[in-house]
Design a protein around this motif. Structure first.
Motif, short mmCIF file in Angstrom:
data_model
loop_
_atom_site.label_atom_id
_atom_site.label_comp_id
_atom_site.label_asym_id
_atom_site.label_seq_id
_atom_site.Cartn_x
_atom_site.Cartn_y
_atom_site.Cartn_z
N PRO A 182 0.84 -1.21 0.00
CA PRO A 182 0.00 0.00 0.00
C PRO A 182 0.87 1.25 0.00
N TYR A 213 5.61 -0.38 3.32
CA TYR A 213 4.77 0.46 2.48
C TYR A 213 5.59 1.07 1.35
N ASN A 228 -3.74 4.06 -5.01
CA ASN A 228 -3.56 3.08 -3.94
C ASN A 228 -3.07 3.72 -2.64
N ARG A 230 -3.14 4.80 0.97
CA ARG A 230 -3.90 4.33 2.14
C ARG A 230 -3.80 5.33 3.29
N ALA A 486 -4.04 2.08 8.24
CA ALA A 486 -4.07 1.42 6.93
C ALA A 486 -4.78 0.07 7.00
#
Length: 624
Positions: A182, A213, A228, A230, A486
């Motif tokens: 993410p 991440y 995408n 988060r 997240a």
């Protein structure tokens, strides 16, 4: 029995000793085989137990992961200090394998010198360990792969990371268990992303965040966040355009996860050029705070007499360790233990932090971190002065009627900062959102320096590598918050138990009390000495001398009086400074006596009790 009686006693003792050694080795060998995955964790905080988050993550793991533990057979002999740790690593990996329902497979490899296994270890990024007294390198690391050619490794298991073992392994599994990372969008006003042109490395916290991440730094006029995304990380916001603020506004109102690190004076904020200080170190985010109903005064910083950190300052030309009230370490009841983000934190260090208040009727703050009950607010400019005497700030701390809130969740209904719609030059899509339709997912933190390495890390060299050792949970706080916002809680559940920092709070409290008791007298004497020195200088340069005299009699008399007064003041000041440390020195002496003397005394006492209680055999009497 009669046969045993005929065997010499010395031989029986020798045989008994040999049997005891054999029994000891047999029990250890048997327990090592049967109970390899069994542990009893008696440590404070359960450092060596698998967390519920790890168990839950392994239970839901879908991606097959193959682990290769490269561990030289000669490790135990060449490095006895690592032997117990190596056994623990193997036992914990066995546990991961057994709880994964077959998704994790473990292969233990002994890379002999000049073998194919050694080539595999090197190819997978496992570090060689060269020890004194051994000619061949040793390997003690882990490499793992998933079904999509994803790979991750721990190049070497170092003893200083033993307390982080579960976190490192769970992070590795989590990294390989998700096919796509993410995105965390970063608006960086503090320079934590580093500056390659200036030779500045990224902050350690950012490197840790990138392990799980995909961190994308965004800047300029932002009309759209990366795909995408988060979590949005806003660090020390300054000079943000309305286009960017509108994008953040709409992201927050739509329920987007947002972490804001605001600071009344960010001490680690870089200037426009290396070596040049920043012109403005205060956060500029008032438009958003006002719309959300949040108060944050950038002219005020928190001063905390109870949890102040002692720092070394140059005071009156001397290096002195003093309580620095704007720098404090939050611990104990300073955390909300009911929130997963802060439930297991031990200490978080903040420097020149600001405090939040709720000012609107629709939004509220749910505190995550407080300063102590004796904390208050003072001038941010004075608090950030690196050349002042922090002790003088004690009398300037103003109580606010409650504990200052330095980190909080934003709850309730939020309203837009752009009631007239989006800015004319904005290219943001979608209809403007006027107010939040669901609970906001926003965390506010009143200190940006909390993310800098200096506030929570110290670096040392271990086995030829520079290793960062955490002394506070600043990094854990951020990672916990990002992971929870997240949606992932496995790592948040187990991190933060690992810091071994145990400050001497009793000694710190004594030092603070002594400082406060003697500070006024010390300042009075210091001022008296300065005044006397000035009078002495003036007396030497005024007055009329008679023929044959270098100075007049009045000058000489005044000079002698001033010198006597000066010596008396200095002697009194030395006594005050001695008394300042007397209580602390006395306590430290008693602690040393307890540490050095109590254990041997206890052992001697136990031995004496056993000796006195031992039944005495009657003296044999020769029969006539």
């Amino acid at each position: 029995m009669s046969k045993l009686n005929r065997i010499p006693k010395s031989r029986l003792v020798a045989v008994g000793a040999v049997l005891a050694v054999i029994l000891y080795l047999a029990v250890n060998s048997l327990s090592a085989t049967l109970f390899r995955s069994t542990r009893v964790d008696l440590t404070d905080g359960g450092l060596y137990s698998l967390s519920h988050g790890t168990v839950a993550m392994l239970d839901k793991l879908d991606e097959p992961i193959h682990m290769r533990l490269f561990m030289s057979a000669s490790l135990h002999e060449a490095a006895p200090a690592l032997s117990a740790y190596a056994s623990r690593v193997r036992a914990m990996l066995d546990t991961y394998e057994s709880l994964s329902h077959g998704r994790i497979t473990l292969e233990v490899i002994d890379p002999q010198p000049y073998s194919e296994e050694e080539d595999r270890a090197v190819g997978l990024g496992i570090n060689r360990i060269s020890l004194d007294g051994t000619s061949d390198p040793i390997y003690f690391g882990l490499a793992a792969t998933n079904s999509t050619n994803g790979s991750a490794n721990i190049p070497v298991f170092t003893p200083d990371r033993e307390a982080f073992l579960e976190y490192d392994l769970t992070r590795l599994v989590a990294e390989l268990g998700q096919p796509k990372k993410p995105v965390v969008a970063l608006l960086d006003g503090l320079g934590i992303a580093g500056n390659p042109m200036a030779g500045q490395e990224p902050a350690q916290i950012l490197s840790m965040l990138k392990e799980t991440y995909s961190v994308e730094t965004v800047g300029g006029d932002i009309d759209k966040l990366p795909d995408n995304t988060r979590v949005v990380l806003v660090v020390q916001p300054q000079n943000l355009s309305d286009r960017t603020l509108y994008t953040l506004d709409q992201w927050v109102l739509s329920g987007g996860a947002t972490l804001v690190f605001a600071d009344p004076f960010a001490e680690t904020q870089p200037g426009p050029q290396p070596g040049v200080p920043a012109e403005n170190n205060a956060t500029e985010f008032q438009k958003m705070f006002t719309a959300w109903g949040v108060g944050f005064d950038v002219k005020k910083a928190v001063g905390d007499p109870d949890w102040a950190i002692r720092t070394v300052r140059n005071i009156d030309g001397r290096q002195a360790e003093v309580a620095n009230y704007p720098w404090f370490a939050i611990h104990d009841d300073g955390f909300d233990r009911g929130d997963a983000v802060t439930s297991k934190l031990n200490a978080v260090v903040m420097t020149t932090a600001g405090a939040f208040t709720a000012t609107g009727k629709d939004a509220t703050l749910k505190p995550l971190m407080y300063a102590s009950a004796d904390a208050g607010l003072l001038s941010a400019g004075e608090a950030a002065d690196p050349y002042g005497d922090p002790r003088t700030l004690l009398g300037k701390i103003e109580k606010t009627g409650g504990r200052p809130v330095v980190a909080a969740r934003l709850e309730g209904k939020l309203h837009t900062a752009f009631p007239d719609g989006k800015p004319k030059d904005s290219a943001a899509g979608g209809a403007p959102i006027k107010e939040s339709a669901s609970a906001p997912n926003v965390i506010l933190v009143g200190d940006a320096d909390i993310l800098s390495d200096r506030n929570w890390l110290q670096k040392q060299t271990v086995l030829g590598r520079q290793v960062a050792q955490a002394f506070a949970n600043n990094g854990d706080f951020l990672l916990n918050a990002v992971e929870q916002m997240a949606g992932g809680v496995a790592l948040a559940d187990l991190r933060s138990r690992t810091v071994s920092w145990r400050p001497f709070t009793r000694i710190d409290a004594l030092e603070r009390a002594a400082e406060e008791r003697f500070l006024a007298k010390q300042q009075e004497l210091t001022q008296r000495i300065a005044d006397t020195e000035k009078k002495l200088k003036d007396a030497s340069s005024t007055g009329e001398a008679k023929d044959g005299e270098l100075v007049s009699s009045e000058q000489a008399k005044a000079t002698e009086n001033f010198k006597s007064d000066l010596l008396a003041a200095r002697a009194e000041l030395r006594e005050v400074q001695y008394n300042l440390r007397a209580d602390v020195a006395s306590l430290k002496s008693w602690i040393m006596i307890l540490i050095i003397g109590v254990v041997p005394a206890a052992v001697a006492l136990i031995a004496l009790v056993f000796a006195l209680r031992r039944p005495r055999r009657p003296v044999p009497v020769r029969k006539a």
